[in-house]
Each structure stands twice: as structure tokens, then as C-alpha cells.
Design a protein around this motif. Sequence first.
Motif, mmCIF file in Angstrom:
data_model
loop_
_atom_site.group_PDB
_atom_site.id
_atom_site.type_symbol
_atom_site.label_atom_id
_atom_site.label_comp_id
_atom_site.label_asym_id
_atom_site.label_seq_id
_atom_site.Cartn_x
_atom_site.Cartn_y
_atom_site.Cartn_z
ATOM 1 N N GLY B 72 24.850 27.205 9.442
ATOM 2 C CA GLY B 72 25.819 27.307 8.358
ATOM 3 C C GLY B 72 26.587 26.038 8.085
ATOM 4 N N SER B 73 26.081 24.914 8.591
ATOM 5 C CA SER B 73 26.746 23.642 8.337
ATOM 6 C C SER B 73 25.730 22.651 7.775
ATOM 7 N N VAL B 74 25.167 21.824 8.627
ATOM 8 C CA VAL B 74 24.174 20.831 8.204
ATOM 9 C C VAL B 74 22.945 21.530 7.628
ATOM 10 N N SER B 75 22.392 20.913 6.579
ATOM 11 C CA SER B 75 21.174 21.456 5.968
ATOM 12 C C SER B 75 20.103 20.378 5.931
ATOM 13 N N THR B 76 18.870 20.826 6.015
ATOM 14 C CA THR B 76 17.730 19.915 5.923
ATOM 15 C C THR B 76 16.778 20.420 4.849
ATOM 16 N N LEU B 77 16.379 19.522 3.982
ATOM 17 C CA LEU B 77 15.342 19.809 2.989
ATOM 18 C C LEU B 77 14.077 19.099 3.450
ATOM 19 N N LYS B 78 13.038 19.870 3.652
ATOM 20 C CA LYS B 78 11.783 19.310 4.145
ATOM 21 C C LYS B 78 10.723 19.419 3.054
ATOM 22 N N ILE B 79 9.996 18.351 2.886
ATOM 23 C CA ILE B 79 8.894 18.329 1.931
ATOM 24 C C ILE B 79 7.638 17.959 2.693
ATOM 25 N N GLN B 80 6.672 18.844 2.643
ATOM 26 C CA GLN B 80 5.414 18.608 3.357
ATOM 27 C C GLN B 80 4.384 18.001 2.398
ATOM 28 N N ARG B 81 3.530 17.176 2.955
ATOM 29 C CA ARG B 81 2.397 16.602 2.187
ATOM 30 C C ARG B 81 2.892 16.072 0.841
ATOM 31 N N THR B 82 3.807 15.126 0.891
ATOM 32 C CA THR B 82 4.456 14.630 -0.323
ATOM 33 C C THR B 82 3.446 14.138 -1.355
ATOM 34 N N GLN B 83 3.793 14.372 -2.619
ATOM 35 C CA GLN B 83 3.004 13.939 -3.765
ATOM 36 C C GLN B 83 3.855 12.995 -4.607
ATOM 37 N N GLN B 84 3.206 12.235 -5.473
ATOM 38 C CA GLN B 84 3.945 11.277 -6.297
ATOM 39 C C GLN B 84 4.968 11.970 -7.180
ATOM 40 N N GLU B 85 4.675 13.173 -7.631
ATOM 41 C CA GLU B 85 5.624 13.878 -8.501
ATOM 42 C C GLU B 85 6.876 14.339 -7.753
ATOM 43 N N ASP B 86 6.868 14.202 -6.423
ATOM 44 C CA ASP B 86 8.073 14.539 -5.653
ATOM 45 C C ASP B 86 9.102 13.403 -5.692
ATOM 46 N N SER B 87 8.711 12.250 -6.209
ATOM 47 C CA SER B 87 9.639 11.106 -6.291
ATOM 48 C C SER B 87 10.822 11.469 -7.174
ATOM 49 N N ALA B 88 12.008 11.377 -6.610
ATOM 50 C CA ALA B 88 13.230 11.785 -7.308
ATOM 51 C C ALA B 88 14.413 11.501 -6.387
ATOM 52 N N VAL B 89 15.604 11.715 -6.929
ATOM 53 C CA VAL B 89 16.806 11.725 -6.097
ATOM 54 C C VAL B 89 17.102 13.180 -5.738
ATOM 55 N N TYR B 90 17.315 13.435 -4.466
ATOM 56 C CA TYR B 90 17.627 14.778 -3.999
ATOM 57 C C TYR B 90 19.116 14.817 -3.672
ATOM 58 N N LEU B 91 19.828 15.658 -4.411
ATOM 59 C CA LEU B 91 21.281 15.761 -4.306
ATOM 60 C C LEU B 91 21.662 17.024 -3.554
ATOM 61 N N CYS B 92 22.627 16.878 -2.686
ATOM 62 C CA CYS B 92 23.202 18.017 -1.983
ATOM 63 C C CYS B 92 24.645 18.164 -2.457
ATOM 64 N N ALA B 93 25.102 19.393 -2.598
ATOM 65 C CA ALA B 93 26.486 19.652 -2.968
ATOM 66 C C ALA B 93 27.017 20.784 -2.101
ATOM 67 N N SER B 94 28.316 20.766 -1.841
ATOM 68 C CA SER B 94 28.922 21.870 -1.105
ATOM 69 C C SER B 94 30.186 22.316 -1.817
ATOM 70 N N SER B 95 30.564 23.564 -1.550
ATOM 71 C CA SER B 95 31.733 24.157 -2.190
ATOM 72 C C SER B 95 32.426 25.087 -1.210
ATOM 73 N N PRO B 96 33.759 25.147 -1.267
ATOM 74 C CA PRO B 96 34.465 26.038 -0.350
ATOM 75 C C PRO B 96 34.388 27.512 -0.760
ATOM 76 N N SER B 97 33.934 27.763 -1.989
ATOM 77 C CA SER B 97 33.919 29.133 -2.488
ATOM 78 C C SER B 97 32.499 29.590 -2.754
ATOM 79 N N THR B 98 32.401 30.870 -3.113
ATOM 80 C CA THR B 98 31.087 31.423 -3.423
ATOM 81 C C THR B 98 30.944 31.726 -4.899
ATOM 82 N N GLY B 99 31.965 31.398 -5.661
ATOM 83 C CA GLY B 99 31.952 31.707 -7.086
ATOM 84 C C GLY B 99 31.456 30.538 -7.909
#
Lengths: 114, 115
Positions: B72-99
Motif C-alpha cells: 500500500g505504499s511503493v508501487s512498481t510498474l513492470k513491462i515484459q518483452r518491451t516493444q518500441q510502442e512502449d516508448s513513453a513517459v510513465y507518470l505516477c500520481a498519488s492522492s490522500p483521498s479516494t474521490g
Amino acid sequence: GENVGLHLPTLSVQEGDNSIINCAYSNSASDYFIWYKQESGKGPQFIIDIRSNMDKRQGQRVTVLLNKTVKHLSLQIAATQPGDSAVYFCAETNSGGSNYKLTFGKGTLLTVNP
Amino acid sequence: GAGVSQSPRYKVAKRGQDVALRCDPISGHVSLFWYQQALGQGPEFLTYFQNEAQLDKSGLPSDRFFAERPEGSVSTLKIQRTQQEDSAVYLCASSPSTGPTTEAFFGQGTRLTVV
């Protein structure tokens, strides 16, 4: 940093002028809208928000206008400064549905000339 | 830390390689989001966590993409067998609420380039 504004609509203004950035949103069920500012190499930063029961909301140097009839948002920046240069995104969501999920527009690159 | 921290800032991967992108949210934030931002485009939603529960993964483009937030704290995004179309900026955001995500704070992102 790399310019995330490639292929984006652009707006170039002189320092001190007012800027107006426009956005057409897609989902008529959206009832909550946010404007974000994204500088090169950084994540989006919250500027101002508006709910669908309002037509206008003002912040410090910024005003957001909402026209639900034509599904249009605008962001007005008064007395634009060089530090305002960035890509600006509108984002929409439906507070009654998956309200955590934002749908972002394409973005507009604002360049302020000193 | 004072904000959302993502690492690495830049990642170059050879096509077919697996990658793991890390997000350290603001301490105590319940909600965590991953977005993908292609060059010249707005961010696109990938997945959402509320604490350790992944409540929505509808935006993950394929089964090569996997995200976790086991404590419930640190998160990991894993991409297997990367392809050229996966090239991008991957953004993470957090919020104190659920709304509605007024209070979502974004990290600087990880720029992934697949060659």
C-alpha cells in the motif's frame, strides 16, 4: 529536458499580455474538470478546477470558463509571465463513475516571450 | 520525501527486455495512479490502486504490463518483452483521498525508450 510540446497546438504571447487556452472535452457525462500545467521534464501540476454546476471560477491570475452546451473549457491567464511557459492540459472526469480516472486533452504549448 | 518520487528518471531498454519502474508516493496517500504519456500527447490512464488493492487496470495496454503495490505504499510498474510502442513517459500520481482527483500529485515521470 525534452520538449513534450512537439506536434501540439501552440500559443505565443508577449510578457504581460493575457492568454486564453481552449479545450474541447469529449464526454457529456463529465462533471468535473481540471487544468494542469506541465513544464518540460516534469509531471503535470494542478492549476485550477471547476465543477459542472459552475460556469466560471477564478484563482490567482487564472480563470476557468465552462460552456457545457458546446463542451468547451477555457483557461485565461492574466499578465502572462515567462514562468507560465509550459504545456497546458485540460482533464475531465465523472464524479459519479470512475471518479479517480482523468481523461486528458491533447494539450497546448504556451510560449511567453520576454 | 516532499513529493512523488519516480525512478529511474530515464530508462533505455532493448526490444524484448523486461523493465521495472518504481513509484514512491507521498507518505500516507491512499490512492496511486499510473499514466502513460506518449510524446506530444496528454497522459493516458493505466491503472489505479487504493492502498494495496488494484481497483482498476482497464488502461493497461496489454498483458505485458503489470503493476503492483503490495504494502500500500511503493508501487512498481513492470513491462515484459518491451516493444518500441512502449516508448513513453510513465507518470505516477498519488492522492490522500479516494474521490475526484483534485489532490493528485504527479511525479516527474520515467522516460522509457525502447530501441
